[in-house]
Design a protein around this motif. Structure first.
Motif, PDB file in Angstrom:
ATOM      1  N   LEU A 142      26.345  69.541  19.641  1.00 35.43           N
ATOM      2  CA  LEU A 142      26.539  70.377  18.458  1.00 35.43           C
ATOM      3  C   LEU A 142      26.879  71.813  18.840  1.00 35.43           C
ATOM      4  O   LEU A 142      27.737  72.441  18.205  1.00 35.43           O
ATOM      5  CB  LEU A 142      25.293  70.345  17.572  1.00 35.43           C
TER       6      LEU A 142
ATOM      7  N   ILE B  15      30.589  71.891  20.004  1.00 37.27           N
ATOM      8  CA  ILE B  15      31.481  71.791  18.843  1.00 37.27           C
ATOM      9  C   ILE B  15      31.452  73.091  18.050  1.00 37.27           C
ATOM     10  O   ILE B  15      32.478  73.604  17.609  1.00 37.27           O
ATOM     11  CB  ILE B  15      31.110  70.584  17.966  1.00 37.27           C
TER      12      ILE B  15
ATOM     13  N   THR C 163      33.885  68.505   5.493  1.00 34.73           N
ATOM     14  CA  THR C 163      34.006  67.244   6.224  1.00 34.73           C
ATOM     15  C   THR C 163      32.614  66.739   6.572  1.00 34.73           C
ATOM     16  O   THR C 163      31.671  67.522   6.710  1.00 34.73           O
ATOM     17  CB  THR C 163      34.813  67.424   7.522  1.00 34.73           C
TER      18      THR C 163
ATOM     19  N   ILE D 200      31.617  65.400   9.384  1.00 33.28           N
ATOM     20  CA  ILE D 200      31.248  65.826  10.737  1.00 33.28           C
ATOM     21  C   ILE D 200      30.838  67.298  10.750  1.00 33.28           C
ATOM     22  O   ILE D 200      29.980  67.703  11.523  1.00 33.28           O
ATOM     23  CB  ILE D 200      32.416  65.574  11.707  1.00 33.28           C
ATOM     24  N   GLY D 201      31.422  68.104   9.869  1.00 34.87           N
ATOM     25  CA  GLY D 201      31.142  69.526   9.849  1.00 34.87           C
ATOM     26  C   GLY D 201      29.897  69.933   9.101  1.00 34.87           C
ATOM     27  O   GLY D 201      29.517  71.101   9.134  1.00 34.87           O
TER      28      GLY D 201
END
Length: 129
Positions: A5, A8, A95, A97-98
């Motif tokens: 995390l 990213i 999103t 994933i976000g």
């Protein structure tokens, strides 16, 4: 999971939010009287680069000076940085994933508004005292 995390986060939004804090800190260092704000901005820049696994907790020795400093900070710089976190958080939450990254942006809003009188600690050391 924290490492993934954080990486990213760093790639997608951490670096530009940290640049915002560094610019705010440099502006504060130019104006001599606001050097404590510059130090706080640099401290938060490190937190904005790598937020997962760390948290914010109040300092027990903070007093009236931190309160007055926070009021000045909000007027001069804090609300700009908080808006940046809010916009970035909303965009990240679009999103699936976000969503964790968006929540991390929302987690940074309080410290972007009130940086004095708090400390950034690892989650494992939080609330032990």
């Amino acid at each position: 999971m924290r490492l993934v995390l954080n990486v990213i986060w760093l790639v997608l939004c951490g670096w530009w939010m940290a640049i915002g804090y560094v610019v705010a800190g440099l502006v504060c260092f130019v104006l001599i009287i606001t050097i404590p704000f510059g130090i706080a901005a640099f401290r938060i820049a490190g937190y904005a680069l790598w937020p997962f696994g760390r948290t914010v907790e109040p300092r027990r020795d903070a007093g009236v000076g931190a309160l007055l400093g926070n009021i000045i900070w909000i007027v001069l710089l804090g609300w700009w940085l908080a808006i940046g976190h809010l916009v970035s958080g909303v965009v990240m939450c679009l999103t699936i994933i976000g969503i964790p990254l968006g929540l991390a942006n929302f987690k940074l809003i309080p410290i972007s508004l009130l940086p004095l009188g708090v400390q950034i600690v690892p989650v494992s050391e939080a609330y032990l005292a």
